[in-house]
Structure formats: structure tokens, C-alpha cells
Design a protein around this motif. Structure first.
Motif, short mmCIF file in Angstrom:
data_model
loop_
_atom_site.label_atom_id
_atom_site.label_comp_id
_atom_site.label_asym_id
_atom_site.label_seq_id
_atom_site.Cartn_x
_atom_site.Cartn_y
_atom_site.Cartn_z
N ALA A 197 -24.92 -86.93 77.88
CA ALA A 197 -23.77 -87.84 77.93
C ALA A 197 -23.53 -88.33 79.36
O ALA A 197 -23.22 -89.51 79.58
N GLY A 198 -23.65 -87.42 80.33
CA GLY A 198 -23.49 -87.83 81.71
C GLY A 198 -24.55 -88.83 82.14
O GLY A 198 -24.26 -89.79 82.87
N ARG A 199 -25.78 -88.63 81.69
CA ARG A 199 -26.84 -89.58 82.00
C ARG A 199 -26.56 -90.94 81.36
O ARG A 199 -26.79 -91.99 81.97
N ALA A 200 -26.04 -90.93 80.12
CA ALA A 200 -25.73 -92.18 79.44
C ALA A 200 -24.58 -92.92 80.12
O ALA A 200 -24.51 -94.16 80.07
N MET A 201 -23.69 -92.17 80.77
CA MET A 201 -22.57 -92.80 81.47
C MET A 201 -22.95 -93.32 82.86
O MET A 201 -22.11 -93.85 83.57
N GLY A 202 -24.21 -93.17 83.23
CA GLY A 202 -24.69 -93.73 84.48
C GLY A 202 -24.71 -92.76 85.65
O GLY A 202 -24.86 -93.21 86.80
N ALA A 203 -24.56 -91.46 85.41
CA ALA A 203 -24.60 -90.49 86.51
C ALA A 203 -26.00 -90.45 87.11
O ALA A 203 -27.00 -90.45 86.41
N GLY A 204 -26.06 -90.41 88.43
CA GLY A 204 -27.33 -90.35 89.13
C GLY A 204 -27.94 -88.96 89.10
O GLY A 204 -27.31 -87.99 88.67
N PRO A 205 -29.19 -88.83 89.57
CA PRO A 205 -29.86 -87.51 89.55
C PRO A 205 -29.09 -86.44 90.30
O PRO A 205 -28.97 -85.31 89.83
N TRP A 206 -28.55 -86.78 91.50
CA TRP A 206 -27.81 -85.78 92.28
C TRP A 206 -26.57 -85.32 91.54
O TRP A 206 -26.27 -84.12 91.49
N THR A 207 -25.84 -86.25 90.93
CA THR A 207 -24.63 -85.90 90.18
C THR A 207 -24.98 -85.06 88.96
O THR A 207 -24.30 -84.08 88.65
N LEU A 208 -26.05 -85.45 88.27
CA LEU A 208 -26.46 -84.69 87.08
C LEU A 208 -26.80 -83.25 87.44
O LEU A 208 -26.40 -82.31 86.74
N VAL A 209 -27.53 -83.07 88.52
CA VAL A 209 -27.97 -81.73 88.90
C VAL A 209 -26.81 -80.89 89.41
O VAL A 209 -26.57 -79.76 88.94
N MET A 210 -26.06 -81.42 90.38
CA MET A 210 -25.05 -80.62 91.06
C MET A 210 -23.76 -80.47 90.26
O MET A 210 -23.08 -79.45 90.37
N ARG A 211 -23.43 -81.48 89.44
CA ARG A 211 -22.16 -81.42 88.71
C ARG A 211 -22.33 -80.89 87.29
O ARG A 211 -21.44 -80.20 86.78
N TYR A 212 -23.45 -81.19 86.66
CA TYR A 212 -23.61 -80.83 85.26
C TYR A 212 -24.52 -79.61 85.05
O TYR A 212 -24.26 -78.79 84.17
N MET A 213 -25.58 -79.50 85.85
CA MET A 213 -26.58 -78.47 85.57
C MET A 213 -26.36 -77.19 86.37
O MET A 213 -26.40 -76.09 85.81
N VAL A 214 -26.16 -77.33 87.69
CA VAL A 214 -26.06 -76.13 88.52
C VAL A 214 -24.92 -75.20 88.11
O VAL A 214 -25.12 -73.98 88.03
N PRO A 215 -23.70 -75.70 87.83
CA PRO A 215 -22.64 -74.77 87.41
C PRO A 215 -23.00 -73.95 86.18
O PRO A 215 -22.66 -72.77 86.08
N GLY A 216 -23.70 -74.57 85.24
CA GLY A 216 -24.10 -73.83 84.04
C GLY A 216 -25.23 -72.86 84.28
O GLY A 216 -25.42 -71.93 83.49
N ALA A 217 -25.99 -73.06 85.36
CA ALA A 217 -27.11 -72.18 85.65
C ALA A 217 -26.76 -71.08 86.64
O ALA A 217 -27.62 -70.24 86.96
N LEU A 218 -25.52 -71.06 87.14
CA LEU A 218 -25.15 -70.10 88.18
C LEU A 218 -25.06 -68.67 87.68
O LEU A 218 -25.26 -67.73 88.46
N GLY A 219 -24.73 -68.48 86.41
CA GLY A 219 -24.53 -67.13 85.89
C GLY A 219 -25.70 -66.20 86.14
O GLY A 219 -25.57 -65.18 86.84
N PRO A 220 -26.90 -66.51 85.60
CA PRO A 220 -28.05 -65.63 85.85
C PRO A 220 -28.41 -65.51 87.32
O PRO A 220 -28.86 -64.46 87.77
N VAL A 221 -28.20 -66.59 88.10
CA VAL A 221 -28.51 -66.53 89.52
C VAL A 221 -27.58 -65.55 90.24
O VAL A 221 -28.02 -64.78 91.10
N LEU A 222 -26.30 -65.57 89.90
CA LEU A 222 -25.36 -64.63 90.51
C LEU A 222 -25.69 -63.19 90.15
O LEU A 222 -25.53 -62.27 90.96
N VAL A 223 -26.16 -62.97 88.93
CA VAL A 223 -26.55 -61.62 88.53
C VAL A 223 -27.73 -61.13 89.35
O VAL A 223 -27.72 -60.00 89.88
N THR A 224 -28.76 -61.97 89.49
CA THR A 224 -29.92 -61.56 90.28
C THR A 224 -29.56 -61.39 91.75
O THR A 224 -30.11 -60.51 92.43
#
Length: 301
Positions: A197-224
Motif C-alpha cells: 500500500a505504501g508503494r502504491a501511494m508513491g513512497a520511495g525506496p528509502w521511505t519504504l525501507v526505513m518507515r515500513y520495513m525496518v520497524p517490523g524487522a527490529l524484533g529479531p534483531v533486538l533479540v540477537t
């Protein structure tokens, strides 16, 4: 938050009901962490250890390298030396405080640097895919083929004994696993609907990665990460025992353990104090890691 509920026509007027505000996902994770009492205790011990390490120059009764001829092997609770002295008459308490400072500095800095490399490699490989992903994963496969601890030993032997040489060696030896984990998380996040949905709304690669993907991927990274810091501390102590740790006169827990081991039968206190502190710190970080893992467990209700 308030809600207005209309009563039946024959009854009283509108009734206002106060409802608690909705809890964010991070609030729920913090609540799950607090339910783990050992994790809370571990976090308190880690915070106390960090504060003690930072204040070591202020609270240490002596300089860690000061040699006192004629005061070798003083027992604990001797006047002026709460934990006694070592084979050179150096104050054990002062050396222990600075050893804790060294261990935490090496463990935390090595983990931060490995996270920087892991984020750069994992994000690029996971988001771009294709040839870039293949080349980066080939690099991680080559690094993964080397035993991490043996690789650290070789690097320290080449670079020389210093604090930053040990940090660099542990960083290079430990970034691979985190980068592969982060890559897998980013590849999973790319397929989720809200990212599309963010990509369809015109979000750029940096916004997609840092705003949409990284927060959701932080959990396992914080555990390690919570388990990676004590692993680096343990590796640094192992290098010190092998004679490849930080260079003297900078103290470390591994160096104190190695020196105390030679006198374990005549002066067991020399090894008891650093081993006790080391075990307590390892337990504290392990409890924190267990709490973080429980907090980010997707199966936790």
C-alpha cells in the motif's frame, strides 16, 4: 478516550462511558517484558554495571596499574584494599572496576559496529534482490565458512593487541548472522500488504525501507543484539586468557582470570572476584535477552 452511548427513549439521557486509550504495540511488548521478573532484574543489573563502568575513574580507590611493593597478595578486606591485592600489589577492586569497563566497552562497541555492517548488507540484499543479493550472500557464505572465534584470534594476532583491534576482530567475526537475519526479515516484509500500500501511494525506496520495513524487522534483531553483547564479552575474555586480549596495563576480566588461575590454590580470591562478576554480568544479559525474546514473541498473547 470517551464514548457516548444513547439510552432508550423512555430512559435517562445519553450515557458517557470512559474507555482506556488503545495500547500501542510497543506498550504491549514493554508490558510483556515487565512480566518477566528475571528480565527486569537483569536489566537493573546491566544498568548498574554500565553506570559503575562509566564512574570507574571516580570510584576506584587506586589506579589500576599502581604497583605496591611489599603489599602483594593481601587478603580481602585489608585496610585500603577492600578486595585485596594481586601478585604485583595492585588493588583488585580498582582493576575489577576498570576490567568491567573494558568488557562492556568491547562488547557494546563490537555489537554496534556489527549491526552497522549487518544493516548495510541485509537491507541492501533484502530490498534489491537479484544480482546484488546473490553477490552479498556469497560474501556472507564465505565469511560464514570461517569459525568466528578462530577468525577473531587470527585477526588479533595480525593487528596486534589493543582494545580497538579486539573490537574490530569481534565485529568482523560476528556481523554475518545478523545480516542474514535482517535480509530474511526485509524479504518477508516486502510481501506484506501495508508495504504494498505504501508503494502504491508513491513512497520511495528509502521511505519504504526505513518507515515500513525496518520497524517490523527490529524484533529479531533486538533479540540477537541482547545476546550478542555478552557473546562478545565472553569472546574478549577468551582472547585475554589466550594472551590475545587488550594489551597491558589495561585490565580485563579475562586477564584477571588468567592471572588468578595461577594462584588458585594459594590465593583463590584472585580468581573468585573476576569470575563472580563475569558470571553475574553474563546472567544479567541472558535474562534481558530472554525478556526481549518473550516481548517480541508473535505467539505471545
Amino acid at each position: 478516550m470517551t464514548a457516548t452511548v444513547k439510552a432508550p427513549a423512555a430512559g435517562p439521557g445519553p450515557i458517557t462511558i470512559s474507555l482506556p486509550p488503545p495500547r500501542s504495540e510497543w506498550s504491549r511488548r514493554a508490558a510483556r517484558f515487565r512480566r518477566n521478573r528475571l528480565a527486569v532484574l537483569g536489566l537493573a543489573l546491566v544498568a548498574l554495571a554500565c553506570l559503575t563502568a562509566l564512574a570507574a575513574p571516580l570510584i576506584a580507590p587506586h589506579h589500576y596499574a599502581t604497583i605496591n611493593p611489599g603489599q602483594e597478595f593481601l587478603p580481602s578486606f585489608s585496610p585500603g584494599h577492600l578486595m585485596g591485592t594481586d601478585l604485583l600489589g595492585r588493588d583488585v577492586l580498582s582493576r575489577l572496576l576498570f576490567s568491567l569497563r573494558t568488557a562492556l566497552f568491547v562488547g557494546i562497541m563490537a555489537e554496534l559496529l556489527s549491526l552497522i555492517i549487518a544493516f548495510a548488507v541485509g537491507l541492501l540484499a533484502g530490498y534489491k534482490g537479484g544480482k546484488i543479493d546473490q553477490w552479498l550472500m556469497a560474501l556472507t557464505d564465505v565469511m560464514f565458512a570461517f569459525p568466528g572465534y578462530l577468525f577473531a584470534v587470527l585477526l588479533v594476532a595480525v593487528l596486534g593487541r589493543s582494545t580497538w583491534a579486539v573490537i574490530l576482530a569481534l565485529t568482523i567475526a560476528s556481523w554475518v548472522g545478523q545480516s542474514r537475519l535482517l535480509r530474511a526479515q526485509i524479504m518477508r516484509m516486502k510481501t506484506l500488504e501495508f508495504v504494498e500500500a505504501g508503494r502504491a501511494m508513491g513512497a520511495g525506496p528509502w521511505t519504504l525501507v526505513m518507515r515500513y520495513m525496518v520497524p517490523g524487522a527490529l524484533g529479531p534483531v533486538l533479540v540477537t543484539t541482547s545476546f550478542g553483547i555478552p557473546a562478545n564479552m565472553l569472546a574478549e575474555a577468551g582472547l585475554a586468557i589466550l594472551g590475545l586480549g587488550v594489551a597491558p596495563p589495561t585490565p580485563s576480566l579475562g586477564t584477571m582470570i588468567n592471572e588468578g588461575y595461577r594462584f588458585v590454590q594459594t590465593n583463590p580470591e584472585l580468581i573468585a572476584w573476576p569470575v563472580g562478576v563475569f558470571v553475574l554480568i553474563m546472567l544479567a544479559f541472558t535474562w534481558v535477552g530472554d525478556g526481549v525474546r518473550d516481548a517480541f514473541d508473535v505467539d505471545e498473547s
